[in-house]
Each structure stands twice: as structure tokens, then as C-alpha cells.
Design a protein around this motif. Structure first.
Motif, PDB file in Angstrom:
ATOM      1  N   GLY A 155       0.802  -1.211   0.000  1.00  0.00           N
ATOM      2  CA  GLY A 155       0.000   0.000   0.000  1.00  0.00           C
ATOM      3  C   GLY A 155       0.838   1.265   0.000  1.00  0.00           C
ATOM      4  N   ASN A 156       0.199   2.339  -0.420  1.00  0.00           N
ATOM      5  CA  ASN A 156       0.812   3.659  -0.375  1.00  0.00           C
ATOM      6  C   ASN A 156      -0.185   4.626   0.264  1.00  0.00           C
ATOM      7  N   GLY A 157      -1.023   5.268  -0.543  1.00  0.00           N
ATOM      8  CA  GLY A 157      -2.016   6.184   0.021  1.00  0.00           C
ATOM      9  C   GLY A 157      -3.203   5.450   0.616  1.00  0.00           C
ATOM     10  N   ILE A 158      -3.787   6.048   1.674  1.00  0.00           N
ATOM     11  CA  ILE A 158      -5.013   5.550   2.291  1.00  0.00           C
ATOM     12  C   ILE A 158      -5.975   6.726   2.429  1.00  0.00           C
ATOM     13  N   ARG A 159      -7.238   6.502   2.138  1.00  0.00           N
ATOM     14  CA  ARG A 159      -8.301   7.475   2.440  1.00  0.00           C
ATOM     15  C   ARG A 159      -9.576   6.725   2.822  1.00  0.00           C
ATOM     16  N   PHE A 160     -10.463   7.426   3.525  1.00  0.00           N
ATOM     17  CA  PHE A 160     -11.772   6.898   3.875  1.00  0.00           C
ATOM     18  C   PHE A 160     -12.849   7.691   3.154  1.00  0.00           C
ATOM     19  N   ASP A 161     -13.916   7.006   2.709  1.00  0.00           N
ATOM     20  CA  ASP A 161     -15.031   7.734   2.123  1.00  0.00           C
ATOM     21  C   ASP A 161     -16.037   8.106   3.209  1.00  0.00           C
ATOM     22  N   THR A 162     -17.119   8.753   2.824  1.00  0.00           N
ATOM     23  CA  THR A 162     -18.092   9.239   3.815  1.00  0.00           C
ATOM     24  C   THR A 162     -18.881   8.103   4.465  1.00  0.00           C
ATOM     25  N   HIS A 163     -18.752   6.889   3.935  1.00  0.00           N
ATOM     26  CA  HIS A 163     -19.422   5.731   4.528  1.00  0.00           C
ATOM     27  C   HIS A 163     -18.507   4.973   5.488  1.00  0.00           C
ATOM     28  N   GLY A 164     -17.275   5.437   5.623  1.00  0.00           N
ATOM     29  CA  GLY A 164     -16.332   4.785   6.525  1.00  0.00           C
ATOM     30  C   GLY A 164     -15.547   3.660   5.898  1.00  0.00           C
ATOM     31  N   ASN A 165     -15.632   3.510   4.572  1.00  0.00           N
ATOM     32  CA  ASN A 165     -14.846   2.488   3.885  1.00  0.00           C
ATOM     33  C   ASN A 165     -13.422   2.994   3.641  1.00  0.00           C
ATOM     34  N   MET A 166     -12.455   2.113   3.798  1.00  0.00           N
ATOM     35  CA  MET A 166     -11.047   2.447   3.574  1.00  0.00           C
ATOM     36  C   MET A 166     -10.654   2.103   2.141  1.00  0.00           C
ATOM     37  N   PHE A 167      -9.947   3.027   1.491  1.00  0.00           N
ATOM     38  CA  PHE A 167      -9.418   2.779   0.154  1.00  0.00           C
ATOM     39  C   PHE A 167      -7.893   2.874   0.212  1.00  0.00           C
ATOM     40  N   ILE A 168      -7.227   1.923  -0.444  1.00  0.00           N
ATOM     41  CA  ILE A 168      -5.775   1.818  -0.383  1.00  0.00           C
ATOM     42  C   ILE A 168      -5.214   1.752  -1.798  1.00  0.00           C
ATOM     43  N   ALA A 169      -4.276   2.638  -2.120  1.00  0.00           N
ATOM     44  CA  ALA A 169      -3.578   2.582  -3.402  1.00  0.00           C
ATOM     45  C   ALA A 169      -2.448   1.561  -3.290  1.00  0.00           C
ATOM     46  N   ASP A 170      -2.478   0.568  -4.135  1.00  0.00           N
ATOM     47  CA  ASP A 170      -1.477  -0.502  -4.145  1.00  0.00           C
ATOM     48  C   ASP A 170      -0.498  -0.236  -5.283  1.00  0.00           C
TER      49      ASP A 170
END
Length: 302
Positions: free
Chosen positions: A88-103
Motif C-alpha cells: 500500500g501507499n495512500g489511504i483514504r476513507f469515504d463518507t461511509h467509513g470504507n477504507m481505500f488503499i492505493a497498491d
């Protein structure tokens, strides 16, 4: 008696002025302090992100390919491990609380649903270089930087809520840090090697236009960026060991000295959203300082 009264009046005015200055001065810390111990993360530490509960996450805790979670006392542990072959590199959360990870190694973007620890492929494209950092707009549109470090080039991608991935711009410099303004109308993208930050207008369909140079630097690189609620942009200056704060007009208004020299990214958190967490590649740790305003995504994830 008159002289005495005049002196008293001057003293009173001086005292009031000093109190006004002291209570209204810029409270941004000029130097950071340690939040975690050194080398609890690898040199690949990146992507700090804070969810709506105030939990702090960053990639590569203890070993590559992990996502670490750090408590309010700076103590970390492994939260989850990515599938084999992914880092992983970048991490962000959306407004629903889901985590997104740039691989960046597996050339994809993962989603980890709120309440889960299982990464699922959210978006993938065979032409992706090295997915680096993410920014999520208020409507949950994802913007992705995609550098090619070997060639000194880069691109910008958009991922909509239907998981459709679209190339927005090609043949840029080494795209790295990326952020959306608080009102969701501007996209900021920096080029690390070229030392430029670009500003775009975000159109109704999420695509971008009206590109213009926001700010450039004569020395040192850049990495991750985040906005506060006022639209000020906090830019990590890689190798310089600072975070520079730039207002909406592109004017530098403050610069924070860090203990390490290689800040890789930044996130806002803490009880009031004014605590900045900076990942340090040369120290394998997280440093912290206080900002004047909360982050633009405080208690909203993003």
C-alpha cells in the motif's frame, strides 16, 4: 498627577494590546514532536489517514504489505495485511467509513468495507504505473496519482462510485501528492521531481479542466498534501524536512520544521481535527504538530 495618569493609560493600552496579540496569534506549532517511536514502521511508511472514530492508520507497520493502526498514545499494531504481491501507499476513507488503499506494487486500488479487515479490489487497470496517493471528493469520487519514477512522468485518474476508472491527464511530471478542496471544486496535484503544484477546476461530472500552476519550488521535492477547512494546503517537503502551508491564492503562510528529513505524507486528526500526523520515511515513524484549523475531512473521513 497628569503625567502619572497618562503613563497609566499608556500602560493599560500596552497591556491590552499584548493580550490581544497573545490570544489571537497563529497557534500553529513551528516544530513537530514525536508521536510514535522510531522504526516501528518500515521506510515505506506512507498514507496516514484518520477515520470518523479518530483511529489513525498508515501503511507498512513492522513489515511491507501491512496496514498499521496507531492509538492515541502512539502505540501501533498490524490492522490487516494486503494480499501477497501488494504494497500500500495512500489511504483514504469515504463518507461511509470504507477504507481505500492505493497498491503501488499490484497496480490497483483496494477497498476495505467499514467493519471489515478484508481488502477487495475496487479498481484496476493494466496501464496503471504505480498508484501512489488518493484523494476523495465530498461526493466520494476518488482521484488517484500515478507516477512513473523511472521515466519522470505521471498521470491522474478518476474512479467514480460505480468503480469506473478513467484517465484524466497523461504525460505529466511525477504526480504524487493529491488533494481536493473543502468545497469539492478544486483538485491539487503535485509533481515531486518537477517541484510544481497544479490546480484544476472539478467539473460536475468529476472530470477536470482549467489547469494552472498553483505554486512551484526551486529546491527539494514534495510528497503528500492535505487541506484544512479553510482551504489552506499543507505540503510535505521531502528531503527538506518541513511541511509548508499555502493559502488558496498560492501564498506561503507558514512552514513547520520536522525532526526528520523525509516526510512522506500528512493527515489531520485528534479530538478537534487540528492535530497533524506526518509519516517520516527516514525515521520509520510518525511526527505530529498542531494546526490552526481542522482538516477539511475531519469527522467526515475522506
Amino acid at each position: 498627577m497628569t503625567i502619572f495618569l497618562n503613563n497609566m493609560i499608556r500602560l493599560t493600552i500596552f497591556t491590552i494590546t499584548c493580550l490581544f496579540v497573545l490570544t489571537n496569534c497563529n497557534p500553529i506549532q513551528k516544530h513537530s514532536t514525536d508521536f510514535t517511536a522510531e522504526y516501528v514502521f518500515t521506510k515505506g511508511i506512507e498514507g496516514p489517514a484518520v477515520n470518523a472514530n479518530g483511529d489513525l492508520f498508515a501503511v507498512n507497520f513492522e513489515e511491507e504489505g501491512t496496514i498499521g493502526i496507531v492509538d492515541q498514545n502512539g502505540k501501533g499494531k498490524i490492522y490487516l495485511s494486503l494480499p501477497e504481491g501488494s504494497i500500500g501507499n495512500g489511504i483514504r476513507f469515504d463518507t461511509h467509513g470504507n477504507m481505500f488503499i492505493a497498491d503501488y506494487k499490484g497496480h490497483k486500488v483496494y477497498r476495505v468495507k467499514k467493519g471489515s479487515k478484508i481488502p477487495e479490489v475496487w479498481a484496476q487497470d493494466s496501464t496503471l504505473n504505480q498508484p501512489n496517493d488518493l484523494a476523495i471528493a465530498p461526493n466520494n469520487t476518488i482521484y488517484l496519482s500515478d507516477p512513473n519514477w523511472k521515466e519522470g512522468s505521471g498521470r491522474i485518474w478518476m474512479i467514480d462510485q460505480n468503480r469506473k476508472i478513467q484517465l484524466l491527464e497523461d504525460k505529466m511530471g511525477t504526480t504524487n501528492g493529491i488533494e481536493v478542496s473543502p468545497d469539492g471544486r478544486k483538485l491539487y496535484v503535485n509533481e515531486s521531481i518537477q517541484r510544481k503544484v497544479w490546480e484544476y477546476n472539478i467539473k460536475e461530472d468529476g472530470t477536470i479542466d482549467q489547469k494552472k500552476e498553483f505554486i512551484s519550488f526551486d529546491d527539494f521535492g514534495m510528497d503528500g498534501m492535505r487541506c484544512d477547512i479553510k482551504g489552506n494546503l499543507y505540503i510535505t517537503r521531502y528531503d527538506k524536512g518541513t511541511v509548508v502551508v499555502v493559502d488558496k491564492s498560492g501564498k506561503i503562510i507558514s512552514e513547520i520544521q520536522l525532526k526528520g528529513k523525509k516526510p512522506s505524507n500528512i493527515a489531520f486528526g485528534g479530538k478537534d481535527g487540528k492535530t497533524c500526523f506526518v509519516t517520516m520515511a527516514d525515521r520509520g515513524s510518525i511526527e505530529t504538530f498542531r494546526a490552526e484549523y481542522p482538516g477539511r475531512s475531519f469527522n467526515k473521513n475522506l
